[in-house]
Motif scaffolding. Structure first.
Motif, PDB file in Angstrom:
ATOM      1  N   ARG A   1      21.694 -29.051  -5.620  1.00 17.51           N
ATOM      2  CA  ARG A   1      21.633 -27.764  -4.589  1.00 17.51           C
ATOM      3  C   ARG A   1      23.057 -27.178  -5.265  1.00 17.51           C
ATOM      4  O   ARG A   1      23.913 -27.837  -5.983  1.00 17.51           O
ATOM      5  CB  ARG A   1      22.478 -28.657  -3.618  1.00 17.51           C
ATOM      6  CG  ARG A   1      22.460 -26.943  -2.350  1.00 17.51           C
ATOM      7  CD  ARG A   1      22.408 -27.890  -1.156  1.00 17.51           C
ATOM      8  NE  ARG A   1      22.635 -26.390  -0.537  1.00 17.51           N
ATOM      9  CZ  ARG A   1      22.771 -26.378   1.581  1.00 17.51           C
ATOM     10  NH1 ARG A   1      21.886 -28.104   1.580  1.00 17.51           N
ATOM     11  NH2 ARG A   1      22.453 -24.991   1.955  1.00 17.51           N
ATOM     12  N   SER A   2      23.324 -25.823  -5.213  1.00 15.00           N
ATOM     13  CA  SER A   2      24.271 -24.580  -5.990  1.00 15.00           C
ATOM     14  C   SER A   2      24.862 -24.030  -4.434  1.00 15.00           C
ATOM     15  O   SER A   2      24.491 -23.966  -3.557  1.00 15.00           O
ATOM     16  CB  SER A   2      23.294 -24.243  -7.196  1.00 15.00           C
ATOM     17  OG  SER A   2      22.844 -24.054  -7.825  1.00 15.00           O
ATOM     18  N   TYR A   3      26.080 -23.588  -4.602  1.00 17.29           N
ATOM     19  CA  TYR A   3      27.182 -23.264  -3.830  1.00 17.29           C
ATOM     20  C   TYR A   3      27.686 -21.802  -3.982  1.00 17.29           C
ATOM     21  O   TYR A   3      28.021 -22.185  -5.849  1.00 17.29           O
ATOM     22  CB  TYR A   3      28.160 -24.151  -3.034  1.00 17.29           C
ATOM     23  CG  TYR A   3      27.034 -24.813  -2.432  1.00 17.29           C
ATOM     24  CD1 TYR A   3      26.497 -25.653  -1.808  1.00 17.29           C
ATOM     25  CD2 TYR A   3      27.055 -26.729  -3.568  1.00 17.29           C
ATOM     26  CE1 TYR A   3      26.138 -27.209  -0.808  1.00 17.29           C
ATOM     27  CE2 TYR A   3      26.127 -28.151  -3.086  1.00 17.29           C
ATOM     28  CZ  TYR A   3      26.085 -27.955  -1.697  1.00 17.29           C
ATOM     29  OH  TYR A   3      25.129 -29.266  -1.589  1.00 17.29           O
ATOM     30  N   THR A   4      28.209 -20.876  -3.366  1.00 17.41           N
ATOM     31  CA  THR A   4      28.781 -19.909  -4.036  1.00 17.41           C
ATOM     32  C   THR A   4      29.578 -19.745  -3.008  1.00 17.41           C
ATOM     33  O   THR A   4      29.774 -19.576  -1.909  1.00 17.41           O
ATOM     34  CB  THR A   4      28.502 -18.472  -4.465  1.00 17.41           C
ATOM     35  OG1 THR A   4      27.487 -18.380  -3.796  1.00 17.41           O
ATOM     36  CG2 THR A   4      27.413 -19.019  -5.741  1.00 17.41           C
ATOM     37  N   ALA A   5      30.824 -19.247  -3.236  1.00 15.09           N
ATOM     38  CA  ALA A   5      32.344 -18.980  -2.289  1.00 15.09           C
ATOM     39  C   ALA A   5      32.972 -17.395  -2.541  1.00 15.09           C
ATOM     40  O   ALA A   5      33.029 -17.691  -3.564  1.00 15.09           O
ATOM     41  CB  ALA A   5      32.986 -20.061  -1.480  1.00 15.09           C
ATOM     42  N   GLY A   6      33.208 -16.753  -1.582  1.00 11.06           N
ATOM     43  CA  GLY A   6      34.058 -15.398  -2.160  1.00 11.06           C
ATOM     44  C   GLY A   6      33.239 -15.068  -2.888  1.00 11.06           C
ATOM     45  O   GLY A   6      31.818 -14.180  -3.110  1.00 11.06           O
ATOM     46  N   VAL A   7      33.796 -13.389  -4.174  1.00  7.83           N
ATOM     47  CA  VAL A   7      33.014 -12.562  -4.553  1.00  7.83           C
ATOM     48  C   VAL A   7      33.065 -12.993  -6.155  1.00  7.83           C
ATOM     49  O   VAL A   7      34.194 -13.652  -6.620  1.00  7.83           O
ATOM     50  CB  VAL A   7      34.017 -11.268  -4.294  1.00  7.83           C
ATOM     51  CG1 VAL A   7      33.042 -10.928  -3.185  1.00  7.83           C
ATOM     52  CG2 VAL A   7      35.591 -11.140  -5.009  1.00  7.83           C
ATOM     53  N   GLY A   8      31.921 -12.259  -6.684  1.00  2.94           N
ATOM     54  CA  GLY A   8      32.213 -12.127  -7.866  1.00  2.94           C
ATOM     55  C   GLY A   8      32.881 -11.423  -9.258  1.00  2.94           C
ATOM     56  O   GLY A   8      32.891 -11.571 -10.360  1.00  2.94           O
ATOM     57  N   ASP A   9      33.107 -10.220  -8.631  1.00  2.00           N
ATOM     58  CA  ASP A   9      33.845  -9.251  -9.350  1.00  2.00           C
ATOM     59  C   ASP A   9      34.261  -8.201  -8.178  1.00  2.00           C
ATOM     60  O   ASP A   9      34.025  -7.613  -6.723  1.00  2.00           O
ATOM     61  CB  ASP A   9      32.159  -7.492  -9.725  1.00  2.00           C
ATOM     62  CG  ASP A   9      33.588  -6.913 -10.821  1.00  2.00           C
ATOM     63  OD1 ASP A   9      34.349  -6.634 -11.027  1.00  2.00           O
ATOM     64  OD2 ASP A   9      32.809  -6.416 -11.011  1.00  2.00           O
ATOM     65  N   LEU A  10      35.952  -8.614  -7.821  1.00  6.55           N
ATOM     66  CA  LEU A  10      37.020  -7.675  -7.084  1.00  6.55           C
ATOM     67  C   LEU A  10      36.218  -6.679  -7.029  1.00  6.55           C
ATOM     68  O   LEU A  10      37.118  -5.600  -6.477  1.00  6.55           O
ATOM     69  CB  LEU A  10      39.005  -8.231  -7.392  1.00  6.55           C
ATOM     70  CG  LEU A  10      38.699 -10.155  -7.199  1.00  6.55           C
ATOM     71  CD1 LEU A  10      39.992  -9.569  -8.351  1.00  6.55           C
ATOM     72  CD2 LEU A  10      38.102 -10.663  -5.460  1.00  6.55           C
ATOM     73  N   ALA A  11      36.416  -5.534  -8.189  1.00  7.25           N
ATOM     74  CA  ALA A  11      36.218  -4.412  -8.414  1.00  7.25           C
ATOM     75  C   ALA A  11      35.285  -3.690  -7.349  1.00  7.25           C
ATOM     76  O   ALA A  11      35.103  -3.076  -6.848  1.00  7.25           O
ATOM     77  CB  ALA A  11      35.816  -3.769  -9.711  1.00  7.25           C
ATOM     78  N   THR A  12      34.276  -4.228  -7.702  1.00  9.21           N
ATOM     79  CA  THR A  12      32.808  -4.557  -6.656  1.00  9.21           C
ATOM     80  C   THR A  12      31.890  -5.154  -5.265  1.00  9.21           C
ATOM     81  O   THR A  12      31.815  -4.597  -4.420  1.00  9.21           O
ATOM     82  CB  THR A  12      31.037  -3.517  -7.611  1.00  9.21           C
ATOM     83  OG1 THR A  12      31.399  -5.318  -7.617  1.00  9.21           O
ATOM     84  CG2 THR A  12      31.752  -3.552  -9.160  1.00  9.21           C
ATOM     85  N   GLY A  13      33.250  -5.771  -5.543  1.00 15.70           N
ATOM     86  CA  GLY A  13      32.676  -7.009  -3.861  1.00 15.70           C
ATOM     87  C   GLY A  13      31.410  -7.419  -4.378  1.00 15.70           C
ATOM     88  O   GLY A  13      30.816  -8.598  -3.722  1.00 15.70           O
ATOM     89  N   SER A  14      30.719  -7.434  -5.132  1.00 14.23           N
ATOM     90  CA  SER A  14      29.344  -8.170  -5.673  1.00 14.23           C
ATOM     91  C   SER A  14      30.077  -9.602  -5.703  1.00 14.23           C
ATOM     92  O   SER A  14      30.689  -9.904  -5.697  1.00 14.23           O
ATOM     93  CB  SER A  14      28.692  -8.123  -7.057  1.00 14.23           C
ATOM     94  OG  SER A  14      29.709  -7.814  -8.029  1.00 14.23           O
TER      95      SER A  14
END
Length: 386
Positions: free
Chosen positions: A78-91
Protein backbone atom coordinates in the motif's frame (compact mmCIF):
# COMPACT_ATOMS: atom_id res chain seq x y z
CA UNK A 1 24.47 11.40 2.41
CA UNK A 2 23.37 12.36 5.92
CA UNK A 3 24.26 15.06 8.47
CA UNK A 4 27.25 16.75 6.85
CA UNK A 5 25.53 17.22 3.52
CA UNK A 6 22.50 18.62 5.27
CA UNK A 7 24.48 21.47 6.81
CA UNK A 8 27.23 22.24 4.34
CA UNK A 9 26.17 21.70 0.75
CA UNK A 10 23.29 23.36 -1.07
CA UNK A 11 22.56 23.82 -4.78
CA UNK A 12 21.67 27.23 -6.19
CA UNK A 13 17.98 28.08 -6.01
CA UNK A 14 16.14 27.42 -9.25
CA UNK A 15 12.93 28.94 -7.98
CA UNK A 16 11.70 30.06 -4.60
CA UNK A 17 9.08 28.15 -2.62
CA UNK A 18 5.93 29.78 -1.32
CA UNK A 19 6.03 29.86 2.44
CA UNK A 20 2.25 29.97 2.62
CA UNK A 21 2.05 26.79 0.61
CA UNK A 22 3.63 24.82 3.44
CA UNK A 23 0.64 25.50 5.62
CA UNK A 24 -1.67 24.73 2.74
CA UNK A 25 0.06 21.40 2.29
CA UNK A 26 -1.55 20.15 5.48
CA UNK A 27 -4.89 20.28 3.74
CA UNK A 28 -3.81 17.95 0.95
CA UNK A 29 -3.31 14.38 2.12
CA UNK A 30 -4.07 11.32 0.03
CA UNK A 31 -3.61 7.59 0.70
CA UNK A 32 -3.56 5.33 -2.38
CA UNK A 33 -3.77 1.56 -2.77
CA UNK A 34 -1.28 -0.04 -5.15
CA UNK A 35 -0.37 -3.40 -6.66
CA UNK A 36 -4.05 -4.23 -7.24
CA UNK A 37 -4.67 -4.90 -3.55
CA UNK A 38 -8.26 -4.36 -2.40
CA UNK A 39 -8.80 -2.14 0.67
CA UNK A 40 -10.06 -5.11 2.67
CA UNK A 41 -6.57 -6.62 2.52
CA UNK A 42 -5.43 -4.08 5.08
CA UNK A 43 -6.99 -3.39 8.45
CA UNK A 44 -8.33 0.15 8.07
CA UNK A 45 -7.26 1.31 11.50
CA UNK A 46 -3.73 0.11 10.96
CA UNK A 47 -3.45 1.65 7.52
CA UNK A 48 -4.77 4.91 8.93
CA UNK A 49 -1.88 4.93 11.41
CA UNK A 50 0.61 5.39 8.59
CA UNK A 51 -1.55 7.98 6.85
CA UNK A 52 -2.03 9.97 10.08
CA UNK A 53 1.72 9.84 10.68
CA UNK A 54 2.47 11.31 7.27
CA UNK A 55 -0.21 13.97 7.73
CA UNK A 56 1.40 14.93 11.05
CA UNK A 57 4.82 15.33 9.41
CA UNK A 58 3.28 17.85 7.01
CA UNK A 59 1.08 19.60 9.54
CA UNK A 60 3.36 19.69 12.60
CA UNK A 61 6.85 19.57 11.17
CA UNK A 62 6.23 21.78 8.15
CA UNK A 63 7.44 19.28 5.57
CA UNK A 64 6.07 20.11 2.10
CA UNK A 65 5.37 16.51 1.12
CA UNK A 66 5.70 12.94 2.36
CA UNK A 67 5.19 9.55 0.76
CA UNK A 68 5.46 5.96 1.92
CA UNK A 69 5.15 2.39 0.68
CA UNK A 70 4.38 -0.47 3.07
CA UNK A 71 4.63 -4.16 2.14
CA UNK A 72 3.08 -6.89 4.29
CA UNK A 73 4.34 -10.46 4.85
CA UNK A 74 2.40 -11.69 1.82
CA UNK A 75 3.93 -9.15 -0.55
CA UNK A 76 0.89 -6.87 -0.76
CA UNK A 77 1.78 -3.19 -0.92
CA UNK A 78 0.00 0.00 0.00
CA UNK A 79 1.26 3.47 -0.91
CA UNK A 80 0.50 6.71 0.94
CA UNK A 81 1.03 10.40 0.25
CA UNK A 82 0.56 13.64 2.20
CA UNK A 83 1.14 17.31 1.54
CA UNK A 84 1.89 18.77 -1.87
CA UNK A 85 4.32 17.73 -4.55
CA UNK A 86 5.02 21.24 -5.83
CA UNK A 87 4.73 24.34 -3.65
CA UNK A 88 4.49 26.58 -6.69
CA UNK A 89 1.47 24.83 -8.19
CA UNK A 90 -0.05 23.01 -5.23
CA UNK A 91 -0.10 19.73 -7.19
CA UNK A 92 -0.44 16.47 -5.30
CA UNK A 93 2.49 14.27 -4.34
CA UNK A 94 2.74 11.60 -7.05
CA UNK A 95 1.93 8.12 -5.80
CA UNK A 96 5.22 6.26 -5.28
CA UNK A 97 7.09 9.13 -6.93
CA UNK A 98 10.80 9.09 -7.62
CA UNK A 99 13.14 10.73 -5.11
CA UNK A 100 16.87 11.09 -4.66
CA UNK A 101 17.74 8.31 -2.19
CA UNK A 102 21.07 9.64 -0.89
CA UNK A 103 23.01 7.14 1.17
CA UNK A 104 20.80 4.20 0.32
CA UNK A 105 23.18 4.19 -2.65
CA UNK A 106 25.84 2.83 -0.29
CA UNK A 107 23.96 -0.46 0.05
CA UNK A 108 23.89 -0.86 -3.73
CA UNK A 109 27.64 -0.20 -3.87
CA UNK A 110 28.29 -2.66 -1.04
CA UNK A 111 26.25 -5.37 -2.78
CA UNK A 112 28.34 -5.05 -5.95
CA UNK A 113 31.57 -5.23 -3.93
CA UNK A 114 30.35 -8.30 -2.06
CA UNK A 115 29.25 -10.00 -5.27
CA UNK A 116 32.82 -9.53 -6.51
CA UNK A 117 34.07 -10.95 -3.21
CA UNK A 118 31.91 -14.02 -3.83
CA UNK A 119 33.41 -14.32 -7.31
CA UNK A 120 36.93 -14.25 -5.87
CA UNK A 121 37.79 -10.94 -7.52
CA UNK A 122 37.99 -8.85 -4.33
CA UNK A 123 39.19 -9.83 -0.87
CA UNK A 124 37.29 -8.27 2.02
CA UNK A 125 40.41 -8.12 4.16
CA UNK A 126 42.77 -7.24 1.32
CA UNK A 127 44.46 -3.82 1.49
CA UNK A 128 43.00 -1.07 -0.67
CA UNK A 129 46.43 -0.83 -2.33
CA UNK A 130 45.86 -4.27 -3.83
CA UNK A 131 43.38 -2.67 -6.23
CA UNK A 132 44.37 1.02 -6.21
CA UNK A 133 48.14 0.95 -5.67
CA UNK A 134 49.62 4.19 -4.41
CA UNK A 135 46.36 6.13 -4.72
CA UNK A 136 45.39 6.47 -1.06
CA UNK A 137 48.04 8.47 0.77
CA UNK A 138 47.75 11.37 3.21
CA UNK A 139 48.47 12.47 6.73
CA UNK A 140 47.89 9.34 8.79
CA UNK A 141 46.40 7.69 5.67
CA UNK A 142 47.96 4.76 3.83
CA UNK A 143 46.08 2.44 1.48
CA UNK A 144 48.52 -0.35 2.35
CA UNK A 145 46.99 -0.43 5.83
CA UNK A 146 43.30 0.04 4.95
CA UNK A 147 41.09 -2.92 4.04
CA UNK A 148 38.03 -3.20 1.85
CA UNK A 149 36.02 -4.34 4.88
CA UNK A 150 36.98 -1.18 6.77
CA UNK A 151 35.71 0.93 3.89
CA UNK A 152 32.33 -0.80 3.81
CA UNK A 153 31.96 -0.70 7.60
CA UNK A 154 33.15 2.89 8.15
CA UNK A 155 36.06 1.85 10.37
CA UNK A 156 38.80 3.18 8.05
CA UNK A 157 39.32 6.55 9.74
CA UNK A 158 39.21 8.34 6.36
CA UNK A 159 37.98 11.95 6.63
CA UNK A 160 34.62 12.68 5.01
CA UNK A 161 34.99 14.81 1.88
CA UNK A 162 31.42 16.13 2.28
CA UNK A 163 32.56 18.10 5.33
CA UNK A 164 34.85 20.16 3.09
CA UNK A 165 32.66 20.78 0.04
CA UNK A 166 31.36 24.09 1.34
CA UNK A 167 28.77 25.71 -0.91
CA UNK A 168 30.48 25.18 -4.24
CA UNK A 169 28.16 23.68 -6.83
CA UNK A 170 29.78 21.99 -9.81
CA UNK A 171 30.40 18.62 -11.38
CA UNK A 172 32.72 16.35 -9.41
CA UNK A 173 34.68 13.38 -10.67
CA UNK A 174 35.11 10.56 -8.11
CA UNK A 175 38.87 11.12 -7.98
CA UNK A 176 38.35 14.80 -7.16
CA UNK A 177 36.11 13.83 -4.23
CA UNK A 178 38.84 11.52 -2.96
CA UNK A 179 41.45 14.26 -3.40
CA UNK A 180 39.39 16.61 -1.23
CA UNK A 181 39.37 14.03 1.57
CA UNK A 182 43.09 13.24 1.28
CA UNK A 183 44.04 16.86 1.92
CA UNK A 184 42.98 16.30 5.53
CA UNK A 185 44.34 14.23 8.39
CA UNK A 186 42.89 10.81 9.19
CA UNK A 187 40.20 10.80 11.86
CA UNK A 188 41.70 7.76 13.62
CA UNK A 189 43.85 4.71 12.97
CA UNK A 190 42.15 2.09 10.75
CA UNK A 191 40.02 -0.42 12.64
CA UNK A 192 40.12 1.39 15.99
CA UNK A 193 36.81 3.29 15.84
CA UNK A 194 33.61 3.75 13.82
CA UNK A 195 32.79 6.99 12.04
CA UNK A 196 30.54 7.60 9.06
CA UNK A 197 32.47 8.83 6.03
CA UNK A 198 31.25 9.09 2.45
CA UNK A 199 34.87 8.84 1.30
CA UNK A 200 34.80 5.13 2.10
CA UNK A 201 32.20 4.47 -0.56
CA UNK A 202 33.85 6.60 -3.21
CA UNK A 203 36.88 4.34 -2.77
CA UNK A 204 34.69 1.23 -2.85
CA UNK A 205 33.21 2.41 -6.15
CA UNK A 206 36.66 3.06 -7.59
CA UNK A 207 37.70 -0.47 -6.62
CA UNK A 208 34.67 -1.91 -8.44
CA UNK A 209 35.62 -0.02 -11.57
CA UNK A 210 39.25 -1.09 -11.39
CA UNK A 211 38.41 -4.76 -10.86
CA UNK A 212 35.64 -5.01 -13.46
CA UNK A 213 36.95 -2.56 -16.04
CA UNK A 214 33.41 -1.15 -16.29
CA UNK A 215 31.71 2.00 -14.91
CA UNK A 216 30.11 1.51 -11.51
CA UNK A 217 26.61 2.51 -12.75
CA UNK A 218 26.75 -0.20 -15.42
CA UNK A 219 27.71 -2.82 -12.85
CA UNK A 220 24.87 -1.71 -10.56
CA UNK A 221 22.40 -1.85 -13.41
CA UNK A 222 23.50 -5.29 -14.60
CA UNK A 223 24.02 -6.91 -11.22
CA UNK A 224 21.13 -5.43 -9.24
CA UNK A 225 18.63 -3.21 -11.04
CA UNK A 226 17.95 -5.45 -14.03
CA UNK A 227 18.37 -8.63 -12.04
CA UNK A 228 15.51 -7.99 -9.63
CA UNK A 229 13.39 -5.69 -11.79
CA UNK A 230 13.80 -2.28 -10.18
CA UNK A 231 11.91 -0.42 -12.89
CA UNK A 232 12.14 3.04 -11.31
CA UNK A 233 15.72 3.00 -10.02
CA UNK A 234 18.78 4.40 -11.76
CA UNK A 235 22.17 6.01 -11.31
CA UNK A 236 22.00 9.46 -12.97
CA UNK A 237 24.36 9.91 -15.90
CA UNK A 238 26.81 12.85 -15.99
CA UNK A 239 24.88 16.04 -16.59
CA UNK A 240 21.51 14.42 -15.77
CA UNK A 241 20.06 16.91 -13.30
CA UNK A 242 16.38 16.00 -13.45
CA UNK A 243 14.29 13.11 -12.17
CA UNK A 244 13.01 11.03 -15.07
CA UNK A 245 9.57 9.98 -13.82
CA UNK A 246 6.78 11.64 -11.80
CA UNK A 247 8.23 13.00 -8.58
CA UNK A 248 7.57 15.45 -5.78
CA UNK A 249 9.85 18.45 -5.83
CA UNK A 250 12.50 18.61 -3.11
CA UNK A 251 13.26 21.69 -1.02
CA UNK A 252 15.93 23.13 1.26
CA UNK A 253 16.62 26.22 3.36
CA UNK A 254 19.77 28.32 3.25
CA UNK A 255 19.47 28.86 7.01
CA UNK A 256 17.01 28.37 9.84
CA UNK A 257 13.83 30.35 9.23
CA UNK A 258 14.75 31.17 5.63
CA UNK A 259 12.17 30.55 2.89
CA UNK A 260 12.11 27.18 1.20
CA UNK A 261 13.98 26.90 -2.08
CA UNK A 262 13.53 24.31 -4.79
CA UNK A 263 16.52 21.96 -4.96
CA UNK A 264 15.03 19.28 -7.18
CA UNK A 265 17.27 19.81 -10.18
CA UNK A 266 20.97 19.61 -9.43
CA UNK A 267 24.17 17.84 -10.39
CA UNK A 268 24.29 14.86 -7.99
CA UNK A 269 27.87 13.90 -8.83
CA UNK A 270 29.08 14.99 -5.40
CA UNK A 271 27.37 11.86 -4.04
CA UNK A 272 28.59 9.28 -6.58
CA UNK A 273 28.93 5.77 -5.05
CA UNK A 274 27.99 7.19 -1.66
CA UNK A 275 24.73 8.91 -2.57
CA UNK A 276 23.85 9.62 -6.21
CA UNK A 277 20.98 7.24 -7.01
CA UNK A 278 17.29 7.83 -7.69
CA UNK A 279 14.51 5.39 -6.78
CA UNK A 280 11.03 5.01 -5.30
CA UNK A 281 9.81 3.69 -1.96
CA UNK A 282 8.38 0.60 -3.64
CA UNK A 283 11.64 -0.17 -5.43
CA UNK A 284 13.58 0.30 -2.20
CA UNK A 285 11.26 -2.18 -0.48
CA UNK A 286 11.86 -4.63 -3.34
CA UNK A 287 15.64 -4.13 -3.23
CA UNK A 288 16.10 -4.61 0.51
CA UNK A 289 13.63 -7.51 0.60
CA UNK A 290 15.49 -9.29 -2.22
CA UNK A 291 18.80 -8.62 -0.50
CA UNK A 292 17.70 -10.08 2.85
CA UNK A 293 16.10 -13.05 1.07
CA UNK A 294 19.45 -14.02 -0.46
CA UNK A 295 18.57 -13.15 -4.05
CA UNK A 296 21.54 -10.84 -4.56
CA UNK A 297 24.37 -12.38 -2.53
CA UNK A 298 25.63 -15.84 -1.67
CA UNK A 299 24.93 -16.85 1.93
CA UNK A 300 28.53 -16.28 3.05
CA UNK A 301 28.65 -12.71 1.76
CA UNK A 302 25.19 -11.87 3.10
CA UNK A 303 26.33 -13.11 6.51
CA UNK A 304 29.35 -10.80 6.32
CA UNK A 305 27.11 -7.92 5.32
CA UNK A 306 24.93 -8.54 8.38
CA UNK A 307 27.88 -8.73 10.78
CA UNK A 308 27.58 -5.42 12.60
CA UNK A 309 29.38 -3.05 14.93
CA UNK A 310 27.81 -0.31 17.09
CA UNK A 311 27.11 2.80 15.02
CA UNK A 312 27.23 6.42 16.15
CA UNK A 313 26.04 9.61 14.52
CA UNK A 314 24.06 10.08 12.37
CA UNK A 315 22.26 6.87 13.36
CA UNK A 316 20.03 6.47 16.39
CA UNK A 317 20.42 4.63 19.69
CA UNK A 318 20.85 0.88 19.39
CA UNK A 319 21.63 1.05 15.68
CA UNK A 320 24.42 -1.15 14.33
CA UNK A 321 26.30 -0.99 11.02
CA UNK A 322 27.27 -3.96 8.90
CA UNK A 323 28.80 -3.71 5.43
CA UNK A 324 26.60 -1.05 3.89
CA UNK A 325 23.60 -2.35 5.84
CA UNK A 326 22.08 -0.97 9.04
CA UNK A 327 20.14 -2.82 11.74
CA UNK A 328 17.63 -0.76 13.74
CA UNK A 329 15.74 -1.99 16.83
CA UNK A 330 11.95 -2.11 16.45
CA UNK A 331 9.55 -1.07 19.20
CA UNK A 332 7.69 -4.38 18.75
CA UNK A 333 10.87 -6.44 19.11
CA UNK A 334 13.53 -7.59 16.73
CA UNK A 335 15.24 -5.37 14.16
CA UNK A 336 14.75 -4.02 10.68
CA UNK A 337 17.47 -3.89 8.03
CA UNK A 338 18.01 -0.98 5.66
CA UNK A 339 20.09 2.16 5.41
CA UNK A 340 18.39 5.52 4.85
CA UNK A 341 19.68 8.61 3.12
CA UNK A 342 19.80 12.38 3.21
CA UNK A 343 20.54 14.54 0.21
CA UNK A 344 19.54 17.97 -0.98
CA UNK A 345 15.74 18.13 -1.10
CA UNK A 346 14.95 14.63 0.17
CA UNK A 347 15.19 12.42 3.24
CA UNK A 348 14.47 8.68 3.07
CA UNK A 349 14.13 6.15 5.87
CA UNK A 350 13.06 2.53 5.79
CA UNK A 351 13.71 -1.08 6.57
CA UNK A 352 12.69 -4.68 6.03
CA UNK A 353 12.26 -7.56 8.44
CA UNK A 354 13.22 -11.20 8.23
CA UNK A 355 9.60 -12.27 7.64
CA UNK A 356 9.13 -10.08 4.58
CA UNK A 357 7.61 -6.89 5.96
CA UNK A 358 9.00 -3.73 4.40
CA UNK A 359 8.44 0.02 4.66
CA UNK A 360 10.10 3.10 3.24
CA UNK A 361 9.22 6.75 3.81
CA UNK A 362 10.47 9.81 1.93
CA UNK A 363 9.97 13.49 2.75
CA UNK A 364 10.74 16.44 0.53
CA UNK A 365 12.76 18.57 2.93
CA UNK A 366 15.75 17.48 4.96
CA UNK A 367 14.68 17.78 8.62
CA UNK A 368 16.47 20.61 10.36
CA UNK A 369 16.49 18.88 13.74
CA UNK A 370 16.77 15.40 15.19
CA UNK A 371 13.23 15.51 16.55
CA UNK A 372 11.74 15.62 13.06
CA UNK A 373 14.13 12.94 11.83
CA UNK A 374 13.03 10.69 14.69
CA UNK A 375 9.41 11.25 13.74
CA UNK A 376 10.17 10.18 10.17
CA UNK A 377 11.87 7.07 11.53
CA UNK A 378 8.88 6.55 13.80
CA UNK A 379 6.61 6.23 10.77
CA UNK A 380 8.77 3.33 9.55
CA UNK A 381 8.64 1.68 12.96
CA UNK A 382 4.85 1.98 13.18
CA UNK A 383 4.44 0.66 9.65
CA UNK A 384 6.58 -2.42 10.40
CA UNK A 385 5.05 -3.02 13.83
CA UNK A 386 1.40 -2.43 12.95
Amino acid sequence: MREQARQRFRPPARRGGRRGAVAAAAAVAVGVMTAGVPPAAFATSRADTVQRSLDALVRTDGLPGALAAVRDRDGRTRSYTAGVGDLATGSKVPEDGQVRIGSNTKTFTAVVVLQLVGEGKIGLDAPVDTYLPGLVRGEGIDGRHLTVRQLLQHTSGLPDYVTYLGGEVRHYEPRSLLDIALRHEADFAPGTQWRYSNTNYVLAGLIVQKVTGRPLPEEMDRRIIQRIGLRHTYFPAPGDMTLREPHPRGYYRESAGAPLRDGTELDPSWGWAAGQMVSTNTDLNRFFTALLAGRLLPAAQLAQMRTTVPAGRPFGSGTRYGLGLVSTPLSCGGVSWGHGGSTTGYETRGGVTGDGRAAHVAVTLQPADKTTTKRVEGVVDRALCR
